[in-house]
Design an enzyme around this catalytic site. Structure first.
Site, PDB file in Angstrom:
ATOM      1  N   CYS A   1      33.131  45.962  41.276  1.00  0.00           N
ATOM      2  CA  CYS A   1      34.082  44.928  41.675  1.00  0.00           C
ATOM      3  C   CYS A   1      35.490  45.251  41.183  1.00  0.00           C
ATOM      4  O   CYS A   1      35.813  45.026  40.013  1.00  0.00           O
ATOM      5  CB  CYS A   1      33.618  43.582  41.124  1.00  0.00           C
ATOM      6  SG  CYS A   1      34.805  42.262  41.369  1.00  0.00           S
TER       7      CYS A   1
ATOM      8  N   CYS B   1      37.496  42.344  39.825  1.00  0.00           N
ATOM      9  CA  CYS B   1      37.158  41.903  38.474  1.00  0.00           C
ATOM     10  C   CYS B   1      37.708  42.874  37.427  1.00  0.00           C
ATOM     11  O   CYS B   1      38.162  42.450  36.373  1.00  0.00           O
ATOM     12  CB  CYS B   1      35.644  41.837  38.284  1.00  0.00           C
ATOM     13  SG  CYS B   1      34.747  41.178  39.674  1.00  0.00           S
ATOM     14  N   ASP B   2      37.624  44.168  37.705  1.00  0.00           N
ATOM     15  CA  ASP B   2      37.847  45.162  36.647  1.00  0.00           C
ATOM     16  C   ASP B   2      39.055  46.070  36.859  1.00  0.00           C
ATOM     17  O   ASP B   2      39.379  46.869  35.980  1.00  0.00           O
ATOM     18  CB  ASP B   2      36.589  46.032  36.498  1.00  0.00           C
ATOM     19  CG  ASP B   2      35.369  45.189  36.183  1.00  0.00           C
ATOM     20  OD1 ASP B   2      35.520  44.217  35.413  1.00  0.00           O
ATOM     21  OD2 ASP B   2      34.286  45.472  36.706  1.00  0.00           O
TER      22      ASP B   2
END
Ligand code: NDP
Length: 316
Positions: free
Chosen positions: A136, A139-140
């Protein structure tokens, strides 16, 4: 069992499909209860800009869109239950749904459990997940400021992740197992014209190199599938973007599935093989998998439930 309660309609999953089903079911006075699942809001919560959801000409962030869906479902009386379904028994009527120690029974069930990102399945991927390996970018991505990353895959997700990562990384290398992308033309063009994105064709990742206890990912072992040649490639991160798997394990042996595990619904309807059980969204859609199609089938399933409950009434 700690708690036991009966409801007319239960909805499993809280992505675009489940929440749309909830809006319609709640407005039809069916007092739906939604079991939100382990990722409330579904896959859109791990997306950035949604540019193709009609009604938002300037685009909207995925999590924001799902927040709006949720507010709308709650406005008409949908009850949200935070938790993950641990078992279902669809052979009994009313149907039984277990969430940890609580038992929910219902006259009609809407399955909107969606799909989950696929992984490569190599041991080093598991070992280094969260230590430089991610599924993701939203997200990261932030953790890869001024670093170099690899994105695996050749579909729209891979292009989207690669483009997003250029906001942080100095260089993004897309590793694809064929010499042709699967992604839509517009996404291909965007990725190919971005100076920070490079492509490695006919290539797979054999191994991810690094130590979770000592700085995480440092590189990947790449294999050219045509020549068989193997090379080490320096990178700080690996983003896996190779498609999705339907979340249907709970329904094995109860609901009909296709060869890939997607639930089978009757043509032109959301009915499954069990009367009273309906499926909508990505869990039953291998082809389109869009927020708008998930919402569309979510709406269909609530209308199907309403009609089903009407017919039940006349049988008693
Ligand atoms: P896709 O199934 O479209 O693509 C998966 C990609 O990963 C393919 O290129 C595939 O290679 C590759 N792949 C699969 N398994 C492996 C493996 N084990 N090792 C290496 N590579 C692998 O999935 P997406 O998630 O990209 O897209 C799903 C759907 O969602 C599509 O319909 C897409 O259009 C849509 N979508 C749309 C977006 C948008 O419009 N903005 C954004 C994201 C998704 P191969 O090509 O060889 O099969």
């Amino acid at each position: 069992m700690d708690k036991k309660s009966h409801h007319r309609v239960l909805i499993l999953g809280s992505g675009a499909a489940g929440l749309t089903a909830a809006i319609y079911a709640a407005r039809a006075d069916l007092a739906p209860v939604m079991i939100e699942g382990s990722q409330p809001g579904g896959q859109l919560t791990i997306t950035t800009d949604v540019e193709n959801y009609p009604g938002f000409p300037k685009g909207i962030l995925g999590p924001e869109l799902m927040e709006e869906f949720k507010k709308q479902a709650e406005r008409f009386g949908t009850k949200m239950v935070f938790g993950d379904v641990t078992a279902v028994d669809l052979k009994k009527t009313p149907f039984e749904v277990t969430v940890g120690k609580d038992l929910y029974t219902c006259d009609a069930l809407i399955v909107a459990t969606g799909a989950t990102a696929k992984l490569l399945g190599i041991p080093s991927e598991k070992l280094l997940m969260g230590y430089g390996v991610s599924a993701c970018a939203t997200c990261d991505g932030f953790f890869f400021k001024d670093k170099e990353v690899v994105v695996v895959g050749g579909g729209d997700t891979a292009m989207e992740e690669a483009l997003f990562l250029t906001k942080f990384a100095t260089k993004v290398t897309v590793v694809h197992r064929r010499n042709e992308l699967r992604a839509s033309k517009i996404m291909q063009d965007r990725a190919e014209s971005n100076p920070k994105i490079a492509f490695l064709w006919d290539t797979v990742i054999d191994e991810i190199l690094g130590d979770p206890k000592n700085g995480g990912v440092v590189g990947v072992k790449l294999k050219n599938v045509k020549s068989g040649s193997v090379q080490d490639f320096k990178t700080d991160g690996v983003f896996v973007a190779i498609g999705h798997e339907p979340n249907t394990k709970l329904f094995k042996g109860q609901l009909d599935m296709d060869e890939f595990g997607y639930l089978v619904t009757k043509s032109g309807s959301t009915a499954t093989n069990i009367p009273g059980v309906f499926a909508c969204g990505d869990v039953q859609d291998r082809v389109y998998r869009q927020a708008i199609t998930a919402a569309g089938t979510g709406c269909m399933s609530a209308i199907d439930v309403e009609r089903y409950l009407e017919t039940l009434k006349h049988q008693h």
